[in-house]
Enzyme design. Structure first.
Site, PDB file in Angstrom:
ATOM      1  CE  LYS A   1      -3.934   1.667   2.850  1.00 35.45           C
ATOM      2  NZ  LYS A   1      -4.714   1.402   4.090  1.00 35.45           N
TER       3      LYS A   1
ATOM      4  CB  SER B   1      -8.147   3.158   3.202  1.00 34.10           C
ATOM      5  OG  SER B   1      -7.235   2.530   4.068  1.00 34.10           O
TER       6      SER B   1
ATOM      7  CB  SER C   1      -8.148   0.288   6.006  1.00 34.49           C
ATOM      8  OG  SER C   1      -8.858   1.502   6.045  1.00 34.49           O
TER       9      SER C   1
END
Lengths: 96, 474
Positions: B77, B152, B176
């Site tokens: 990420k 997310s 997330s």
């Protein structure tokens, strides 16, 4: 308390060092009021005798020896992301 | 497109000289290119990945093993600091930022031979549940391009499901990792708070932030966790890891007690999702698990607690983006004050600003006790209820999300509605317990995730149950 005014939003923006457009001020006034109304469900919760939790695994006062460690990061590496620089100094705008 | 073997097999093949790290890296880069239309990736770290692959291959050729993850490509990420390219957290304010050091999680993976090939999209600063808050673009759901992948960590989840790499890294502050795992159909693991170091991961809400893997199987997630976890002097909140390997999983569910969370199974849960969760419970029951219904009466308050504590900590953590030391700086500013305000105005997106403002409000004098302190006290109530539940049962079970993936654009105009998507995931972060989302079936072509939780530090037990469920659910 949870119905924020335009002035409240402008004050918060100032405290947060954020400049907002007029459209943002308007949207945030409604949206943040709505979110604060939602979280007001906590007002009536009985928490008599309970203390707040700030750390969930119970660690307290984690300390380390005050020694210099070499993490293999050079001064140049740390300075390479500076937006404005004068030799090895961070260059900032005048204060006043 | 080629898919991937189990992670342990990929590493074994590299160490045995049957394949090379370089071949794996090229395969990952090719897969990323082939699936570019899903917009899961922000940037490649291709040059560095190729260089590292070559080193690993030479190492193996010289007769030395290259680690438990030898030549295994992965995607981080883009809020993990990595070498070989920019780290942006999908935000305009960090565009162009070159990390001077790497996150501990990535360092630990590299020490065992893993290779970061790309950085995945996210909601900017991990603020969101859909990747629609990315300052750059929205990632598309691999199963339906008109829908979100969840957030997310939506880019990481989509990347794994699209076969770009065998695993990806995410961060989970209120769901997330688990939510996008549920929406895309992969395994997403949030460990016990403090089990994996957050050093070098862009901070969101520090009392909630956790780091974890996305993978196609529980065993793959477990090996990644095993390599990443443990105490780190650079993150003082880290805890001792288990002496046993997290890959040493016990598959027998006979006699294990599982509590179905009453509050997650009622109103608001889509009936088709409920059917799949019920079917999953039935399989565990038939395998010998003892099923009970458990009530955690404060759970309906969890989201309100979360949306006070999270923005409070966000407003504090994002104060470092001041346009002076790194990140975007508005050079037209005349004074220092102006420089702060103008840099933050242009550098932050709508959601970051919204959370900074809410956080500033709930922490401001006069409101601190009513909001922040009250939320932290209700958090204690929730923790007490979880502790009591874990005296009765070994595990808790429920859905990961009340629905399947929603349409792109469906919730963007209503921040509160978007926040409500996290309703079933935030509690694990508030309480600090490990939680996993495992695929549980499909509704009209869209994946559904089953969520399992265990008491703090029972990560190995939780992964064991998840793997057992995975095998029962084939």
């Amino acid at each position: 308390m949870a119905n924020l005014t335009r002035e409240d939003i402008l004050k918060l923006a100032k405290l947060s060092r954020l400049k907002l457009s007029d459209a943002e001020v308007e949207e945030f006034t409604a949206e943040i009021s709505e979110i604060l109304q939602y979280v007001q469900m906590l007002d009536d919760v009985d928490t008599t005798g309970l203390k707040p939790t700030y750390q969930v695994t119970g660690l307290t006062n984690v300390s380390r020896p005050d020694e210099i460690s070499d993490y293999g990061i050079s001064q140049e590496d740390l300075l390479k992301n500076l937006p404005a620089r004068d030799k090895n100094y961070i260059k900032v705008r005048k204060m006043l | 497109m080629d898919t991937w073997a189990p992670i342990a097999d990929i590493a074994a093949a590299v160490n045995d000289g049957k394949t090379t790290a370089s071949e794996n890296v090229e395969k990952a880069l090719q897969n990323i290119e082939d699936k570019a239309e899903f917009k899961a990736i922000i940037s490649l770290t291709a040059d560095r990945a190729r260089k590292r692959a070559k080193q690993i291959d030479e190492h193996v050729k010289s007769g030395k093993p290259a680690g438990r993850l030898a030549g295994v490509p992965f995607i981080a990420k883009d809020n993990f600091l990595t070498f070989g390219g920019e780290t942006t957290a999908a935000s305009n304010i960090l565009k162009g930022f070159n990390a001077p050091y790497q996150s501990t999680a990535v360092e630990n993976l590299e020490a065992e031979g893993a290779i970061c090939v790309a950085k995945a999209n996210l909601d900017a600063f991990a603020h969101g549940s859909s990747t629609e808050n990315s300052d750059f673009f929205t990632t598309l759901n691999p199963h339906d391009k008109t829908r979100v992948p969840g957030g997310s960590s939506g880019g990481s989840a989509a990347a794994v499901v699209l076969g770009m790499a065998p695993f990806a890294l995410g961060s989970d502050t209120g769901g997330s990792i688990r939510l996008p795992a549920s929406f895309t159909g992969c395994v997403g693991y949030k460990p016990t708070y403090g089990l994996v170091s957050r050093s070098g991961v862009v901070a969101m809400a520090s009392s909630l932030d956790c780091i974890g893997p996305f993978a196609r199987t529980v065993s793959d997630a477990a090996i990644v966790l095993d390599v990443m976890s443990g105490k780190d002097p650079l993150d003082s909140t880290t805890i001792e890891r288990s002496k046993n390997s997290y890959t040493d999983l016990e598959l027998d569910v006979e006699g294990k007690t599982i509590g179905i969370i009453k509050e997650y199974m009622g109103e608001g849960l889509e009936p088709e999702v409920r059917k799949l969760i019920d079917a999953g419970v039935e399989k565990l029951k038939n395998a010998g698990a003892v099923i009970k219904e458990v009530s955690l009466p404060s759970l309906p308050l969890a989201l309100a607690v979360y949306y006070i504590i999270c923005p409070a900590e966000v407003s504090s953590n994002l104060s470092r983006y001041d346009g002076q030391r790194f990140g975007y700086s508005d050079l037209d500013a005349k004074t220092l004050e102006e420089s702060y305000e103008m840099s933050r105005e242009k550098g932050f997106g709508r959601e970051a600003k919204r959370r900074i403002m809410i956080g500033t409000y709930v922490l401001s004098s006069g409101y601190y006790d009513a909001y922040y302190k009250k939320a932290q006290t209700v958090r204690t109530k929730l923790i007490n209820e979880f502790s009591a539940a874990f005296k009765e049962v070994d595990f808790l079970l429920g859905p990961t999300a009340p629905s399947t993936a929603f349409k792109i654009g469906e919730n963007v105009d209503d921040p509160l509605k978007m926040y409500l998507i996290d309703i079933m995931t935030v509690a694990a972060n508030l309480v600090g317990v490990p939680s996993i989302s495992v695929p549980c079936g499909m509704v009209e072509g869209l994946p559904v995730g089953l969520q399992l939780m265990a008491a703090q530090t029972c990560d190995r037990e939780l992964l064991s149950l998840a793997k057992a469920f995975e095998e029962l659910n084939v």
